[in-house]
Design a protein around this motif. Structure first.
Motif, mmCIF file in Angstrom:
data_model
loop_
_atom_site.group_PDB
_atom_site.id
_atom_site.type_symbol
_atom_site.label_atom_id
_atom_site.label_comp_id
_atom_site.label_asym_id
_atom_site.label_seq_id
_atom_site.Cartn_x
_atom_site.Cartn_y
_atom_site.Cartn_z
ATOM 1 N N LEU A 69 0.885 -1.174 0.092
ATOM 2 C CA LEU A 69 -0.075 0.051 0.023
ATOM 3 C C LEU A 69 0.815 1.336 0.036
ATOM 4 O O LEU A 69 0.627 2.249 -0.694
ATOM 5 C CB LEU A 69 -0.970 -0.045 1.247
ATOM 6 C CG LEU A 69 -2.106 -0.740 1.046
ATOM 7 C CD1 LEU A 69 -3.063 -0.629 2.491
ATOM 8 C CD2 LEU A 69 -3.215 -0.467 -0.054
ATOM 9 N N LEU A 70 1.842 1.339 0.822
ATOM 10 C CA LEU A 70 2.737 2.417 1.189
ATOM 11 C C LEU A 70 3.571 2.621 -0.098
ATOM 12 O O LEU A 70 3.528 3.806 -0.719
ATOM 13 C CB LEU A 70 3.746 2.286 2.045
ATOM 14 C CG LEU A 70 4.871 3.198 2.359
ATOM 15 C CD1 LEU A 70 3.948 4.805 2.885
ATOM 16 C CD2 LEU A 70 5.772 2.914 3.324
ATOM 17 N N LEU A 71 4.100 1.536 -1.022
ATOM 18 C CA LEU A 71 5.028 1.683 -2.053
ATOM 19 C C LEU A 71 4.433 1.878 -3.317
ATOM 20 O O LEU A 71 4.934 2.455 -4.246
ATOM 21 C CB LEU A 71 5.860 0.486 -1.946
ATOM 22 C CG LEU A 71 6.908 0.344 -1.080
ATOM 23 C CD1 LEU A 71 7.690 -0.860 -1.110
ATOM 24 C CD2 LEU A 71 7.661 1.670 -0.804
ATOM 25 N N SER A 72 2.904 1.739 -3.263
ATOM 26 C CA SER A 72 2.014 2.073 -4.370
ATOM 27 C C SER A 72 1.396 3.248 -4.514
ATOM 28 O O SER A 72 0.602 3.610 -5.047
ATOM 29 C CB SER A 72 1.133 0.903 -4.829
ATOM 30 O OG SER A 72 0.205 0.798 -3.659
ATOM 31 N N PHE A 73 1.880 4.175 -3.471
ATOM 32 C CA PHE A 73 1.132 5.470 -3.310
ATOM 33 C C PHE A 73 1.634 6.426 -4.399
ATOM 34 O O PHE A 73 2.702 6.696 -4.697
ATOM 35 C CB PHE A 73 1.325 5.967 -2.041
ATOM 36 C CG PHE A 73 0.668 7.398 -1.756
ATOM 37 C CD1 PHE A 73 -0.664 7.630 -1.654
ATOM 38 C CD2 PHE A 73 1.540 8.390 -1.763
ATOM 39 C CE1 PHE A 73 -1.178 8.685 -1.291
ATOM 40 C CE2 PHE A 73 0.799 9.868 -1.491
ATOM 41 C CZ PHE A 73 -0.461 9.842 -1.334
ATOM 42 N N HIS A 74 0.502 6.847 -5.127
ATOM 43 C CA HIS A 74 0.715 7.753 -6.157
ATOM 44 C C HIS A 74 1.777 7.562 -7.178
ATOM 45 O O HIS A 74 2.974 8.353 -7.191
ATOM 46 C CB HIS A 74 0.949 9.166 -5.612
ATOM 47 C CG HIS A 74 0.654 10.305 -6.381
ATOM 48 N ND1 HIS A 74 -0.390 10.407 -7.287
ATOM 49 C CD2 HIS A 74 1.510 11.443 -6.919
ATOM 50 C CE1 HIS A 74 -0.260 11.509 -8.144
ATOM 51 N NE2 HIS A 74 0.960 12.104 -7.714
ATOM 52 N N PRO A 75 2.069 6.451 -7.875
ATOM 53 C CA PRO A 75 3.273 6.342 -8.593
ATOM 54 C C PRO A 75 3.201 7.008 -10.026
ATOM 55 O O PRO A 75 2.365 7.572 -10.385
ATOM 56 C CB PRO A 75 3.206 4.559 -8.905
ATOM 57 C CG PRO A 75 1.642 4.619 -9.119
ATOM 58 C CD PRO A 75 1.201 5.550 -7.957
ATOM 59 N N LEU A 76 4.421 6.873 -10.480
ATOM 60 C CA LEU A 76 4.792 7.534 -11.796
ATOM 61 C C LEU A 76 4.661 6.444 -12.900
ATOM 62 O O LEU A 76 4.715 5.369 -12.474
ATOM 63 C CB LEU A 76 5.952 8.277 -11.710
ATOM 64 C CG LEU A 76 6.403 9.397 -11.039
ATOM 65 C CD1 LEU A 76 7.644 9.985 -10.997
ATOM 66 C CD2 LEU A 76 5.259 10.347 -10.763
ATOM 67 N N THR A 77 4.316 6.715 -14.332
ATOM 68 C CA THR A 77 4.218 5.874 -15.278
ATOM 69 C C THR A 77 5.034 6.169 -16.365
ATOM 70 O O THR A 77 5.661 7.472 -16.745
ATOM 71 C CB THR A 77 2.875 5.607 -15.786
ATOM 72 O OG1 THR A 77 2.354 6.956 -16.452
ATOM 73 C CG2 THR A 77 2.040 4.892 -14.775
ATOM 74 N N ALA A 78 5.761 5.149 -17.068
ATOM 75 C CA ALA A 78 6.857 5.391 -18.170
ATOM 76 C C ALA A 78 6.668 4.133 -19.188
ATOM 77 O O ALA A 78 6.490 3.285 -18.697
ATOM 78 C CB ALA A 78 8.169 5.681 -17.482
ATOM 79 N N ALA A 79 6.960 4.583 -20.391
ATOM 80 C CA ALA A 79 7.047 3.631 -21.498
ATOM 81 C C ALA A 79 8.336 2.882 -21.563
ATOM 82 O O ALA A 79 9.352 3.494 -21.251
ATOM 83 C CB ALA A 79 6.589 4.056 -22.741
ATOM 84 N N ASP A 80 8.360 1.600 -21.399
ATOM 85 C CA ASP A 80 9.683 0.632 -21.392
ATOM 86 C C ASP A 80 9.723 -0.573 -21.889
ATOM 87 O O ASP A 80 9.355 -1.538 -21.323
ATOM 88 C CB ASP A 80 9.857 0.692 -19.782
ATOM 89 C CG ASP A 80 11.421 0.380 -19.503
ATOM 90 O OD1 ASP A 80 12.027 0.077 -20.638
ATOM 91 O OD2 ASP A 80 11.787 0.095 -18.344
ATOM 92 N N ASN A 81 9.868 -0.453 -23.191
ATOM 93 C CA ASN A 81 9.741 -1.908 -24.139
ATOM 94 C C ASN A 81 10.934 -2.795 -23.727
ATOM 95 O O ASN A 81 10.775 -3.871 -23.867
ATOM 96 C CB ASN A 81 9.727 -1.361 -25.376
ATOM 97 C CG ASN A 81 8.162 -0.974 -25.892
ATOM 98 O OD1 ASN A 81 7.292 -0.972 -24.891
ATOM 99 N ND2 ASN A 81 8.033 -0.843 -26.989
#
Lengths: 404, 356
Positions: free
Chosen positions: A258-270
């Motif tokens: 729960l703590l570590l998944s708080f408000h994550p960022l995203t990126a494309a990474d093939n």
């Protein structure tokens, strides 16, 4: 003259009240403190030895390109004679079989198991601190009735209790912080070689300088509270074990995620997709999100130092793949090997998107986890003092002596 | 006359109502230790629930791609919990039983001095103590066996591909089988009882029990287990295992050749067709005539183990077959049981010898 000199002489001879309380606390708990201190020293010596060896060998290990690479199904280590020699010298690296046991697919050698074992030992030590130092602290006084004597002396029972809690709890916190700092330093080369270890990994995240201190303080406060609540040592120890065990299980299985998944960022990474692959459901055939929970290191592509959380495939329109395009992707994955996979995705304008927690947030999240535990410890400490204030012993202290 | 009749009548009535000596001892044991027994039942129930949840998760894991790209990801990571799940059952259950049931059993009597009253009744001290030890010991055995049976069900996956990791022959999993875990629980219980008699204080007895059992478990499964599985081994050719690159690397650590320790649990299909091996003890590369390879010939195989058959060499192993699993369970469990009985007898002897 004589009367004015006498108190001065007396004051130099008599140590301060805090000094005396410290001395009494030490006298009462020296056996437990020495035993727990011995265990902590043994663990520290073990981590120091492994850390020194690891730090000394790591530069040569990397210089000779001995770091592992990932192949389908197993982690492959370089097989050159110099790497074999270095691997043999690395503390219990197990190259690739360790002295007694080998597990090929998942790895169970020292390199893989050391982070788990050392963090488990640290948490076990904190649990023992709660059980053997915290729980009997007031339970023994209350259970055996010695509080009737101890709490009717010159020192107020509340002050007596607070002093003990601060002194012993402070010692537990300081020892926890020291072990956490030493453990993090000793694990550095193991994490840098990066077969499985990472500072984000469950276990290591709970035993940094911040969280180890917080867990030690919490375990002690929990023990002291159980002892005051149950007023008997063995039930208090059992309750401490159960409560601490439950919180550890909850932390590892739920709270951390729960703590570590708080408000994550995203990126494309093939590139990451080649290592991660895909997960599918069979009836009906569809793509599933991949729960990754792995950190970016030499073996994993991605934003440096970050923790990769989840991954999913999107089409050219940026939406999650489903239906026929998903089925095409699954069929293609079955035919291709990992190295061709990013090129296939690029050619078909599909993207593997990862959500991640950036490395810069590590100490903020540490502060949140440690702060929550410290707060719990303080609340438990306050509740312990509250129980002492309400206890019969404190009332005995406050009562005026009767004629008998 | 009146007196005689009434006395006889009272005796007859009382004899009819009064329960037997054993039932009374059982009742006293229950009354004295009901908190510990209820706590033990709750603890075993929690462990059983964990085993069931974990076992069901394990059975679902083969539907995912856990070999190949993505092998180190969730949900495959449940595989990493395998040793912890076994360790929890095989180590934690006996330790908790020893600390919370065994250690306080007699230590509390001594530390609170209730032995002065309890052991100076008409029943004496030997029978009540023995009855307590046996009755609680039976409960401990049952708890250990139940926990072990569930752990074994949860850990030993039916999937042969995973059987290197989930084989019952892996030390942690071997220790959590019903026979060995029940015996270990009784051993730790006996250790606790003896520690309580020796220290006469509850908390030091609990600490001593945990320390002694940890040391015994380390000795047992770190050393004695491998030594035991070296007895009566069979010998067979296993080229599939020898052709593995990792076996070649293992052999290279043992230059200039000869036998080297494998000490590994293995499933039936992991290395292709081979003997019905469950535990590999030792292995060595040999030529077509069965002579161990040395020097340049060995180096050639080590560097290219997949060419083993082309080079007309083979790989020999000593191993334990699958059908000996319960034999070794009985040997190790029997040894633990015997040690537990000896420690219990020693504790009883100390109780008898001391003045109340």
């Amino acid at each position: 003259m004589i009367s004015t000199d006498a108190p001065a002489v007396g004051s130099t001879r008599h140590p301060s009240r805090l000094h005396r309380l410290t001395r009494v606390t030490w006298r009462q708990h020296r056996a437990t403190l020495l035993t727990l201190g011995g265990l902590a020293a043994a663990l520290a010596a073990f981590m120091l030895a492994a850390g020194l060896r690891g730090h000394a060998l790591y530069p040569a290990y990397i210089r000779n390109h001995c770091g592992p690479t990932v192949a389908p199904g197993l982690i492959v280590r370089a097989g050159s004679p110099s790497c074999r020699q270095l691997g043999g010298q690395f503390p219990w690296l197990g190259y690739p079989f360790n002295a007694r046991e080998a597990v090929l697919l998942l790895g169970n050698n020292f390199l893989n198991s050391y982070p788990n074992e050392v963090t488990l030992a640290m948490l076990a030590l904190f649990l023992l601190t709660g059980m053997f130092l915290g729980a009997p602290l007031l339970a023994r006084e209350l259970g055996q009735g010695t509080f009737r004597f101890a709490w009717t002396q010159g020192t107020n029972p509340v002050r007596w209790c607070v002093t003990k809690l601060i002194l012993l709890g402070g010692a537990a916190v300081v020892a926890g912080a020291g072990l956490g700092a030493l453990g993090a330093w000793s694990l550095q080369p193991f994490n840098l070689i990066a077969e499985t270890g990472s500072r984000w990994q469950g276990g290591q995240f709970e035993t940094t300088v911040v969280t180890a201190a917080a867990w030690a303080g919490f375990a002690f406060a929990l023990g002291a509270f159980s002892g005051t609540l149950f007023r008997r040592t063995v039930p208090a120890m059992a309750a401490t074990l159960a409560a601490m065990g439950a919180l550890l299980v909850a932390t590892f299985s739920k709270f951390n995620a729960l703590l570590l998944s708080f408000h994550p960022l995203t990126a494309a990474d093939n590139v990451q997709a080649a290592q991660t692959g895909l997960a599918t459901a069979t009836k009906p055939v569809r793509l599933l999100d991949l729960a990754m929970n792995t950190s970016v290191n030499r073996l994993n592509a991605g934003p440096p130092g970050s923790l990769l959380l989840r991954g999913w495939y999107t089409g050219p329109d940026g939406h999650r793949l489903s239906g026929a395009p998903a089925a095409t992707l699954i069929r293609a994955f079955d035919k291709l090997n990992g190295t061709q996979w990013p090129a296939w995705l690029n050619a078909h304008h599909d993207t593997f998107v990862v959500s991640y927690q950036p490395g810069g947030r590590y100490w903020i999240l540490q502060g949140v986890a440690g702060g929550a535990l410290f707060l719990l410890a303080l609340l438990l400490g306050a509740a312990t003092v509250g129980l002492v204030v309400r206890s019969r012993g404190a009332r005995i202290r406050g009562r005026r002596p009767g004629p008998g | 006359v009146t007196t005689l009749v009434s006395a006889a009548g009272a005796d007859t009535v009382e004899a009819g109502r009064r329960p037997s000596g054993l039932a009374r001892l059982a009742w006293v044991t229950w009354r004295q230790h009901r908190a510990a027994l209820i706590g033990l039942a709750v603890f075993v129930a929690v462990m059983a629930a964990y085993a069931v949840v974990y076992g069901l998760a394990m059975r679902g894991v083969t539907t995912y791609r856990c070999v190949g790209p993505g092998s180190a990801r969730v949900p495959c990571q449940i595989l990493f919990e395998a040793n912890y799940a076994a360790w929890l059952s095989g180590f934690l259950v006996p330790v908790v039983i020893g600390m919370f049931v065994g250690a306080p059993l007699l230590a509390r009597e001594y530390s609170t001095a209730t032995n002065r009253f309890a052991w100076t009744q008409s029943a004496g001290r030997t029978w009540p103590t023995l009855a307590k030890l046996i009755l609680l010991g039976l409960a401990v055995l049952a708890a250990g066996a139940l926990s072990g049976a569930l752990a074994q069900w949860a850990d030993v996956a039916p999937d042969s591909q995973s059987s290197m990791v989930f084989s019952g022959w892996i030390p942690d999993i071997f220790a959590s089988a019903p026979v060995t875990e029940a015996a270990a629980a009784l051993l730790c219980y006996a250790l606790g009882v003896l520690a309580g008699v020796l220290t006469r204080r509850v908390v030091p007895a609990m600490a001593a029990t945990a320390a002694a059992f940890t040391a015994l478990a380390q000795l047992g499964y770190g050393r004695l287990y491998y030594w035991m599985l070296g007895f009566g081994v069979r010998r067979a050719s296993y080229p599939g295992l020898g052709a593995s690159q990792l076996t070649g690397r293992a052999a290279s650590r043992h230059a200039p050749g000869g036998r080297f320790g494998l000490h590994q649990a293995v499933g039936p299909t992991v290395y292709g067709p081979g003997p019905a091996v469950r535990w590999l003890d030792q292995g060595w590369y040999a030529d077509a005539h069965g002579h161990p390879l040395r020097g340049a010939a060995l180096l050639r195989v080590i560097q290219h183990p997949w060419r083993l058959t082309q080079l007309h060499d083979t790989f020999w192993v000593t191993y334990q077959p699958a059908n000996r699993f319960w034999l070794f369970q009985s040997v190790l469990g029997g040894a633990e049981l015997l040690l537990a009985l000896l420690l219990g007898a020693l504790a009883l002897w100390l109780v008898r010898r001391r003045n109340a």
